[in-house]
Design a protein around this motif. Structure first.
Motif, PDB file in Angstrom:
ATOM      1  N   LYS A 142      39.756  28.871  31.887  1.00 50.35           N
ATOM      2  CA  LYS A 142      39.417  30.300  31.963  1.00 50.35           C
ATOM      3  C   LYS A 142      38.043  30.542  31.351  1.00 50.35           C
ATOM      4  O   LYS A 142      37.233  31.319  31.884  1.00 50.35           O
ATOM      5  CB  LYS A 142      40.468  31.140  31.234  1.00 50.35           C
ATOM      6  N   PHE A 145      35.366  29.096  33.858  1.00 48.71           N
ATOM      7  CA  PHE A 145      35.155  29.912  35.050  1.00 48.71           C
ATOM      8  C   PHE A 145      34.643  31.312  34.723  1.00 48.71           C
ATOM      9  O   PHE A 145      34.170  32.010  35.615  1.00 48.71           O
ATOM     10  CB  PHE A 145      36.441  29.990  35.878  1.00 48.71           C
ATOM     11  N   GLY A 146      34.717  31.692  33.457  1.00 49.05           N
ATOM     12  CA  GLY A 146      34.198  33.000  33.056  1.00 49.05           C
ATOM     13  C   GLY A 146      32.727  32.969  32.684  1.00 49.05           C
ATOM     14  O   GLY A 146      32.127  34.016  32.421  1.00 49.05           O
ATOM     15  N   HIS A 199      47.090  27.282  38.459  1.00 46.08           N
ATOM     16  CA  HIS A 199      46.210  28.219  37.762  1.00 46.08           C
ATOM     17  C   HIS A 199      44.742  27.914  38.060  1.00 46.08           C
ATOM     18  O   HIS A 199      43.955  28.828  38.328  1.00 46.08           O
ATOM     19  CB  HIS A 199      46.463  28.157  36.253  1.00 46.08           C
ATOM     20  N   GLY A 202      43.767  28.901  41.548  1.00 44.44           N
ATOM     21  CA  GLY A 202      43.553  30.345  41.625  1.00 44.44           C
ATOM     22  C   GLY A 202      42.187  30.745  41.095  1.00 44.44           C
ATOM     23  O   GLY A 202      41.520  31.632  41.657  1.00 44.44           O
ATOM     24  N   MET A 203      41.752  30.088  40.019  1.00 45.54           N
ATOM     25  CA  MET A 203      40.420  30.380  39.465  1.00 45.54           C
ATOM     26  C   MET A 203      39.325  29.978  40.438  1.00 45.54           C
ATOM     27  O   MET A 203      38.318  30.682  40.581  1.00 45.54           O
ATOM     28  CB  MET A 203      40.236  29.647  38.144  1.00 45.54           C
ATOM     29  N   ARG A 205      39.599  29.858  43.751  1.00 42.70           N
ATOM     30  CA  ARG A 205      39.586  30.843  44.849  1.00 42.70           C
ATOM     31  C   ARG A 205      38.901  32.137  44.424  1.00 42.70           C
ATOM     32  O   ARG A 205      38.134  32.728  45.176  1.00 42.70           O
ATOM     33  CB  ARG A 205      41.014  31.127  45.300  1.00 42.70           C
ATOM     34  N   LYS A 206      39.167  32.563  43.192  1.00 45.35           N
ATOM     35  CA  LYS A 206      38.532  33.779  42.688  1.00 45.35           C
ATOM     36  C   LYS A 206      37.034  33.595  42.570  1.00 45.35           C
ATOM     37  O   LYS A 206      36.251  34.499  42.914  1.00 45.35           O
ATOM     38  CB  LYS A 206      39.140  34.158  41.333  1.00 45.35           C
ATOM     39  N   LYS A 207      36.601  32.430  42.073  1.00 45.50           N
ATOM     40  CA  LYS A 207      35.171  32.149  41.922  1.00 45.50           C
ATOM     41  C   LYS A 207      34.472  32.169  43.277  1.00 45.50           C
ATOM     42  O   LYS A 207      33.322  32.595  43.403  1.00 45.50           O
ATOM     43  CB  LYS A 207      34.992  30.776  41.268  1.00 45.50           C
ATOM     44  N   ASN A 209      35.521  33.918  45.781  1.00 45.99           N
ATOM     45  CA  ASN A 209      35.866  35.185  46.432  1.00 45.99           C
ATOM     46  C   ASN A 209      36.752  34.970  47.658  1.00 45.99           C
ATOM     47  O   ASN A 209      36.586  35.605  48.699  1.00 45.99           O
ATOM     48  CB  ASN A 209      34.602  35.949  46.853  1.00 45.99           C
ATOM     49  N   GLY A 211      40.097  35.320  47.415  1.00 45.60           N
ATOM     50  CA  GLY A 211      41.347  36.024  47.177  1.00 45.60           C
ATOM     51  C   GLY A 211      42.317  35.175  46.373  1.00 45.60           C
ATOM     52  O   GLY A 211      42.061  34.023  46.055  1.00 45.60           O
ATOM     53  N   ALA A 212      43.476  35.743  46.062  1.00 42.55           N
ATOM     54  CA  ALA A 212      44.464  35.058  45.214  1.00 42.55           C
ATOM     55  C   ALA A 212      45.164  33.942  45.976  1.00 42.55           C
ATOM     56  O   ALA A 212      45.248  33.972  47.178  1.00 42.55           O
ATOM     57  CB  ALA A 212      45.478  36.073  44.713  1.00 42.55           C
TER      58      ALA A 212
END
Length: 212
Positions: A142, A145-146, A199, A202-203, A205-207, A209, A211-212
């Motif tokens: 987290k 990826f943040g 998890h 999912g990160m 995919r979010k990075k 864009n 979607g979930a």
């Protein structure tokens, strides 16, 4: 740097889509020049940021990363930092002052089993660093990826793999990190929505864009 500029021009002229990635350790001011003026490497591994991610976790203080991030912002518009939390060699603390370096190495490897390059780093996978604690492994992803930059994941980290187990001390501690990928564990985690893999996926995919 003159040689890098010539290589970059050749790559851009003849191999569009190929990326030059610099692996140069040291403080930000020492590795930033590998971007040149946008005419050397496209990307540079951000070693100081990686080292300080672990400092931030140890101190439970994410503000540790703020100065590194600020120092890292001044790069050419067509360049990008590569961010990471471990690799095929070590978790290095070379960019840190010696007292902090020793503190971090002792924290991660108190029995001095996985020391690398005279105590400047440790050859450890995330599963050993966090003693298999799923939530702690997910947490460092987290953090990764943040942060600004393009994250790189070393194979096996996405399932929390541990170091190879040996009955004798290896002459090169990096070999602890370079075992076969655990496909059996991966298959289990792919089908488990609460797993480390799920998890991390999912990160990603979010990075991207997606979607979930």
């Amino acid at each position: 740097h003159g040689i890098l500029k010539r290589i970059r021009k050749h790559v851009d002229d003849n191999h569009p889509g190929v990326i030059l990635l610099a692996e140069a350790s040291g403080p930000v001011e020492k590795i930033r020049p590998y971007f040149g003026n946008g005419d050397e490497c496209h990307m540079v591994f951000n070693f100081p940021l990686m080292s300080n991610i672990y400092r931030a976790i140890k101190k439970n203080d994410m503000s540790v990363l703020e100065n590194i991030v600020k120092e890292s912002l001044d790069i050419p518009e067509n360049g990008q930092w590569t961010t990471f939390i471990n690799n095929h060699d070590e978790i290095t603390f070379t960019p840190l002052p010696e007292p902090e370096r020793e503190e971090m190495v002792s924290w991660l490897d108190p029995e001095n089993i996985y020391s690398f390059r005279g105590g400047r780093g440790v050859s450890m996978r995330l599963g050993d660093v966090f003693k298999g604690d799923k939530e702690k492994i997910i947490n460092i992803f987290k953090i990764l990826f943040g942060l600004p930059g393009s994250p790189v994941i070393y194979y096996g980290s996405e399932i929390g793999m541990k170091n190879l187990k040996q009955n004798w001390e290896l002459s090169d501690s990096r070999k602890y990190l370079r075992g076969n990928f655990d496909w059996q564990e991966a298959e289990v985690q792919i089908n488990d929505p609460g797993s480390i893999f799920s998890h991390v996926a999912g990160m990603v995919r979010k990075k991207l864009n997606l979607g979930a």
